[in-house]
Design a protein around this motif. Structure first.
Motif, PDB file in Angstrom:
ATOM      1  N   ARG A  70       0.839  -1.200   0.000  1.00 42.01           N
ATOM      2  CA  ARG A  70       0.000   0.000   0.000  1.00 42.01           C
ATOM      3  C   ARG A  70       0.875   1.252   0.000  1.00 42.01           C
ATOM      4  O   ARG A  70       0.614   2.204  -0.724  1.00 42.01           O
ATOM      5  CB  ARG A  70      -0.909   0.008   1.223  1.00 42.01           C
ATOM      6  CG  ARG A  70      -1.751   1.260   1.323  1.00 42.01           C
ATOM      7  CD  ARG A  70      -2.608   1.241   2.543  1.00 42.01           C
ATOM      8  NE  ARG A  70      -3.518   0.103   2.424  1.00 42.01           N
ATOM      9  CZ  ARG A  70      -4.638  -0.010   3.072  1.00 42.01           C
ATOM     10  NH1 ARG A  70      -5.011   0.919   3.917  1.00 42.01           N
ATOM     11  NH2 ARG A  70      -5.404  -1.060   2.908  1.00 42.01           N
ATOM     12  N   ARG A  73       2.304   1.825  -3.422  1.00 42.39           N
ATOM     13  CA  ARG A  73       1.296   2.359  -4.348  1.00 42.39           C
ATOM     14  C   ARG A  73       1.117   3.860  -4.129  1.00 42.39           C
ATOM     15  O   ARG A  73       0.939   4.618  -5.086  1.00 42.39           O
ATOM     16  CB  ARG A  73      -0.029   1.621  -4.185  1.00 42.39           C
ATOM     17  CG  ARG A  73       0.027   0.188  -4.697  1.00 42.39           C
ATOM     18  CD  ARG A  73      -1.338  -0.474  -4.761  1.00 42.39           C
ATOM     19  NE  ARG A  73      -1.999  -0.569  -3.477  1.00 42.39           N
ATOM     20  CZ  ARG A  73      -1.918  -1.599  -2.656  1.00 42.39           C
ATOM     21  NH1 ARG A  73      -1.182  -2.645  -2.984  1.00 42.39           N
ATOM     22  NH2 ARG A  73      -2.572  -1.604  -1.517  1.00 42.39           N
ATOM     23  N   PHE A 101      -4.431  -0.422  -8.243  1.00 42.94           N
ATOM     24  CA  PHE A 101      -3.729   0.856  -8.168  1.00 42.94           C
ATOM     25  C   PHE A 101      -4.524   1.934  -8.899  1.00 42.94           C
ATOM     26  O   PHE A 101      -4.752   3.020  -8.362  1.00 42.94           O
ATOM     27  CB  PHE A 101      -2.324   0.748  -8.772  1.00 42.94           C
ATOM     28  CG  PHE A 101      -1.680   2.093  -8.964  1.00 42.94           C
ATOM     29  CD1 PHE A 101      -1.124   2.768  -7.885  1.00 42.94           C
ATOM     30  CD2 PHE A 101      -1.649   2.697 -10.210  1.00 42.94           C
ATOM     31  CE1 PHE A 101      -0.551   4.020  -8.050  1.00 42.94           C
ATOM     32  CE2 PHE A 101      -1.077   3.939 -10.387  1.00 42.94           C
ATOM     33  CZ  PHE A 101      -0.522   4.609  -9.300  1.00 42.94           C
ATOM     34  N   TYR A 105      -5.900   4.958  -6.568  1.00 43.97           N
ATOM     35  CA  TYR A 105      -5.058   6.146  -6.617  1.00 43.97           C
ATOM     36  C   TYR A 105      -5.237   6.866  -7.941  1.00 43.97           C
ATOM     37  O   TYR A 105      -5.426   6.230  -8.972  1.00 43.97           O
ATOM     38  CB  TYR A 105      -3.584   5.757  -6.454  1.00 43.97           C
ATOM     39  CG  TYR A 105      -3.286   5.169  -5.109  1.00 43.97           C
ATOM     40  CD1 TYR A 105      -2.984   5.979  -4.029  1.00 43.97           C
ATOM     41  CD2 TYR A 105      -3.336   3.796  -4.905  1.00 43.97           C
ATOM     42  CE1 TYR A 105      -2.729   5.445  -2.778  1.00 43.97           C
ATOM     43  CE2 TYR A 105      -3.075   3.249  -3.656  1.00 43.97           C
ATOM     44  CZ  TYR A 105      -2.774   4.087  -2.601  1.00 43.97           C
ATOM     45  OH  TYR A 105      -2.528   3.548  -1.373  1.00 43.97           O
TER      46      TYR A 105
END
Length: 131
Positions: A70, A73, A101, A105
């Motif tokens: 995490r 990422r 991902f 994000y």
């Protein structure tokens, strides 16, 4: 600098990082690497260093990557020298990692997952030019 070494001398998890004949910067991760935040930081620093002042198309071969933490990422969500990023994978696991991902994000530039390198390169040529 050796792509396998980060600036502090630790293993970066990068197998290779270089420009190809078409001007695409290609990053290949080590087979089976579990990417953590320090490795992500080292990879971004190496991409920025290699690209110099230019924003460049970046092809990331993640076909043999085991996992991405995490915290890694989050690092990859920050802007870098890439004008566009093609994530190249080979399996359903690679697609899940990439889609996770991309879904969680906001990518710092146009970013897309591919299993076909020729399609990835064609898309990079268009995306890096801003078309």
């Amino acid at each position: 600098m050796d792509p396998q070494q980060s600036p502090d001398g630790t293993d970066s998890g990068i197998s290779s990082l270089s420009f190809d004949e078409s001007g695409v910067l290609r990053l290949v991760w080590d087979r089976g690497v579990d990417i953590d935040a320090p490795q992500a930081e080292a990879a971004m620093a190496r991409v920025n260093e290699t690209a110099g002042p230019d924003r460049v198309p970046l092809l990331i071969d993640m076909a043999t990557t085991s996992s991405v933490s995490r915290s890694a990422r989050a690092v990859f969500a920050r802007p870098c020298a890439a004008a566009a990023i093609a994530l190249l994978g080979a399996s359903a696991v690679d697609r899940v990692l990439a889609n996770f991902f991309l879904g969680v994000y906001k990518a710092p530039c146009p970013t897309k997952f591919f299993t076909d390198e020729a399609r990835a390169r064609a898309w990079l040529a268009e995306a890096a030019d801003g078309r």
